[in-house]
Motif scaffolding. Structure first.
Motif, PDB file in Angstrom:
ATOM      1  N   ALA A   1      26.937  97.093 -13.589  1.00  0.00           N
ATOM      2  CA  ALA A   1      26.012  97.250 -14.711  1.00  0.00           C
ATOM      3  C   ALA A   1      26.640  98.108 -15.809  1.00  0.00           C
ATOM      4  CB  ALA A   1      24.708  97.875 -14.235  1.00  0.00           C
ATOM      5  N   PHE A   2      27.361  99.168 -15.411  1.00  0.00           N
ATOM      6  CA  PHE A   2      28.040 100.009 -16.394  1.00  0.00           C
ATOM      7  C   PHE A   2      29.031  99.201 -17.206  1.00  0.00           C
ATOM      8  CE2 PHE A   2      32.024 102.263 -17.287  1.00  0.00           C
ATOM      9  CZ  PHE A   2      31.578 103.183 -18.218  1.00  0.00           C
ATOM     10  N   ARG A   3      29.838  98.379 -16.527  1.00  0.00           N
ATOM     11  CA  ARG A   3      30.845  97.591 -17.239  1.00  0.00           C
ATOM     12  C   ARG A   3      30.189  96.594 -18.185  1.00  0.00           C
ATOM     13  NH1 ARG A   3      36.045  97.442 -15.308  1.00  0.00           N
ATOM     14  NH2 ARG A   3      36.393  96.415 -17.314  1.00  0.00           N
ATOM     15  N   ASN A   4      29.077  96.016 -17.768  1.00  0.00           N
ATOM     16  CA  ASN A   4      28.367  95.089 -18.653  1.00  0.00           C
ATOM     17  C   ASN A   4      27.838  95.812 -19.891  1.00  0.00           C
ATOM     18  OD1 ASN A   4      28.749  92.788 -17.076  1.00  0.00           O
ATOM     19  ND2 ASN A   4      26.886  93.124 -15.886  1.00  0.00           N
ATOM     20  N   GLU A   5      27.188  96.949 -19.679  1.00  0.00           N
ATOM     21  CA  GLU A   5      26.608  97.678 -20.809  1.00  0.00           C
ATOM     22  C   GLU A   5      27.693  98.211 -21.742  1.00  0.00           C
ATOM     23  OE1 GLU A   5      22.364  99.339 -19.278  1.00  0.00           O
ATOM     24  OE2 GLU A   5      24.133 100.456 -18.620  1.00  0.00           O
ATOM     25  N   LEU A   6      28.844  98.560 -21.179  1.00  0.00           N
ATOM     26  CA  LEU A   6      29.960  99.003 -22.006  1.00  0.00           C
ATOM     27  C   LEU A   6      30.437  97.879 -22.927  1.00  0.00           C
ATOM     28  CD1 LEU A   6      31.684 101.655 -22.220  1.00  0.00           C
ATOM     29  CD2 LEU A   6      33.389 100.480 -20.806  1.00  0.00           C
ATOM     30  N   SER A   7      30.194  96.649 -22.501  1.00  0.00           N
ATOM     31  CA  SER A   7      30.553  95.482 -23.300  1.00  0.00           C
ATOM     32  C   SER A   7      29.440  95.058 -24.254  1.00  0.00           C
ATOM     33  CB  SER A   7      30.898  94.313 -22.373  1.00  0.00           C
ATOM     34  OG  SER A   7      31.998  94.626 -21.549  1.00  0.00           O
TER      35      SER A   7
ATOM     36  N   GLU B   1      22.399  93.325 -16.252  1.00  0.00           N
ATOM     37  CA  GLU B   1      22.474  92.286 -15.232  1.00  0.00           C
ATOM     38  C   GLU B   1      23.542  91.247 -15.533  1.00  0.00           C
ATOM     39  OE1 GLU B   1      19.032  91.306 -18.066  1.00  0.00           O
ATOM     40  OE2 GLU B   1      19.889  93.072 -17.064  1.00  0.00           O
ATOM     41  N   GLY B   2      24.150  91.309 -16.714  1.00  0.00           N
ATOM     42  CA  GLY B   2      25.248  90.405 -17.049  1.00  0.00           C
ATOM     43  C   GLY B   2      24.776  89.014 -17.401  1.00  0.00           C
TER      44      GLY B   2
ATOM     45  N   ASN C   1      28.275 108.406 -24.311  1.00  0.00           N
ATOM     46  CA  ASN C   1      28.400 109.641 -23.530  1.00  0.00           C
ATOM     47  C   ASN C   1      27.430 109.694 -22.365  1.00  0.00           C
ATOM     48  OD1 ASN C   1      30.178 110.365 -25.698  1.00  0.00           O
ATOM     49  ND2 ASN C   1      29.822 112.512 -25.186  1.00  0.00           N
ATOM     50  N   ASP C   2      26.190 109.257 -22.589  1.00  0.00           N
ATOM     51  CA  ASP C   2      25.218 109.240 -21.497  1.00  0.00           C
ATOM     52  C   ASP C   2      25.628 108.243 -20.417  1.00  0.00           C
ATOM     53  OD1 ASP C   2      23.629 111.209 -22.562  1.00  0.00           O
ATOM     54  OD2 ASP C   2      22.215 109.829 -23.505  1.00  0.00           O
ATOM     55  N   MET C   3      26.209 107.120 -20.834  1.00  0.00           N
ATOM     56  CA  MET C   3      26.659 106.122 -19.862  1.00  0.00           C
ATOM     57  C   MET C   3      27.769 106.683 -18.980  1.00  0.00           C
ATOM     58  SD  MET C   3      26.702 102.795 -22.357  1.00  0.00           S
ATOM     59  CE  MET C   3      27.630 101.814 -21.191  1.00  0.00           C
ATOM     60  N   LEU C   4      28.709 107.411 -19.583  1.00  0.00           N
ATOM     61  CA  LEU C   4      29.805 107.983 -18.810  1.00  0.00           C
ATOM     62  C   LEU C   4      29.320 109.099 -17.889  1.00  0.00           C
ATOM     63  CD1 LEU C   4      32.507 107.948 -21.593  1.00  0.00           C
ATOM     64  CD2 LEU C   4      32.676 106.771 -19.401  1.00  0.00           C
ATOM     65  N   THR C   5      28.352 109.877 -18.355  1.00  0.00           N
ATOM     66  CA  THR C   5      27.769 110.912 -17.502  1.00  0.00           C
ATOM     67  C   THR C   5      27.091 110.285 -16.289  1.00  0.00           C
ATOM     68  OG1 THR C   5      27.438 112.423 -19.360  1.00  0.00           O
ATOM     69  CG2 THR C   5      26.085 112.789 -17.413  1.00  0.00           C
ATOM     70  N   ALA C   6      26.315 109.229 -16.529  1.00  0.00           N
ATOM     71  CA  ALA C   6      25.643 108.540 -15.424  1.00  0.00           C
ATOM     72  C   ALA C   6      26.652 107.896 -14.475  1.00  0.00           C
ATOM     73  CB  ALA C   6      24.691 107.484 -15.975  1.00  0.00           C
TER      74      ALA C   6
ATOM     75  N   MET D   1      32.546  97.005  -6.810  1.00  0.00           N
ATOM     76  CA  MET D   1      31.601  95.891  -6.712  1.00  0.00           C
ATOM     77  C   MET D   1      30.158  96.341  -6.527  1.00  0.00           C
ATOM     78  SD  MET D   1      33.427  93.341  -7.330  1.00  0.00           S
ATOM     79  CE  MET D   1      32.141  92.094  -7.031  1.00  0.00           C
ATOM     80  N   THR D   2      29.890  97.624  -6.614  1.00  0.00           N
ATOM     81  CA  THR D   2      28.509  98.082  -6.499  1.00  0.00           C
ATOM     82  C   THR D   2      27.708  97.654  -7.724  1.00  0.00           C
ATOM     83  OG1 THR D   2      29.048 100.211  -7.529  1.00  0.00           O
ATOM     84  CG2 THR D   2      29.150 100.090  -5.112  1.00  0.00           C
TER      85      THR D   2
END
Length: 269
Positions: A229-235, A240-241, A175-180, A223-224
């Motif tokens: 970073a969000f997509r990586n952390e979601l995984s 930083e991947g 939830n915090d990730m989606l808010t950010a 590509m920002t």
């Protein structure tokens, strides 16, 4: 408990006739999300050969809905590259206004006329707002606007800290990730809207609704560094991947489904 002024909606018209009024949603961390305004995200998938007929019905429904009490916003969208796929985005003053609209004869007739053209059920999802901008200040879309609608399914143990699949169990968690995500995306060039809506009957399911001035702005956002970073952390991997040396590696996703971004154009006035 914190109270936010945002959303939720109705179900299929026939169900709404007997269903009780929907209410505020309480999250597992005690946060309460208000059902005013009420948001509805509806997925429509049908025969591409009859896309023009479907489009005509959706435009007619937009016109009919404009005369209903409590309507704040109604947008019909057509998916890029798949003309038989549509989304309807609605916002209502509250669940009572939405329930009355859903039970109206013209709404029932719209559903009945559309049904023979569909190859998947009419998928109407009621929402409350987790991070939702003021509707009165939200710009209207036009022919160049790119809409993105993403269904997010956060595995319930990963919504709030501790989240075991995250690199740091202390968070940030789902939830915090989606808010950010919403907060930093609104600062990117060309953004017109970036909202995260929580499904009222299943609070770990969410709809992310975006509006961009044009396709170039939406592509640049992807590509920002923050979005990557969000997509990586979601995984469940570091922000930083990096490439995992194990070719059989399976990402430790925080989600129960693919992060499925779908792009649309506006087809109603």
């Amino acid at each position: 408990m914190t109270r936010y002024s945002n959303p939720l909606g109705g179900l299929a018209a026939a169900c709404l006739l007997a269903a009780p009024a929907l209410a505020d949603v309480e999250l597992k961390d005690g946060t309460i999300l208000s059902d005013a305004p009420t948001f509805i995200v509806t997925y429509i998938e049908g025969d591409a050969a009859r896309a023009d007929e479907m489009l005509s019905l959706i435009k007619g429904q937009a016109e009919a809905s404009a005369g209903h009490d409590g309507l704040l916003r109604f947008e019909g969208l057509q998916r890029m590259g798949q003309p038989g796929h549509f989304v309807i985005l609605e916002a209502w003053e509250g669940p009572e206004a939405r329930a009355a609209h859903a039970a109206a004869p013209e709404t029932v007739a719209f559903r009945e006329a559309l049904e023979p053209m569909l190859y998947a059920p009419y998928d109407e999802r009621p929402h409350v707002g987790l991070v939702a901008a003021s509707l009165s200040e939200m710009p209207a879309g036009d022919a160049d606007t790119v809409y993105v609608v993403t269904h997010a399914d956060i595995i319930p143990p990963e919504q709030f800290a501790p989240c075991e699949r995250q690199v740091n169990p202390a968070g940030p968690c789902g939830n915090d990730m989606l808010t950010a995500l919403a907060e930093f995306s609104r600062d990117h060039d060309g953004n017109m809207r970036y909202d995260v809506l929580t499904q009222s009957n299943r609070s770990n399911h969410m709809s992310v609704v975006e509006m961009w001035t044009d396709a170039a702005a939406q592509a640049a956002h992807q590509m920002t560094p923050e979005k990557k970073a969000f997509r990586n952390e979601l995984s469940g991997i570091p922000a930083e991947g990096g490439v995992n040396p194990d070719p059989q590696f399976v990402l430790n996703m925080l989600t129960g489904s693919l992060w499925d971004e779908r792009l649309y154009t506006l087809v109603t006035d």
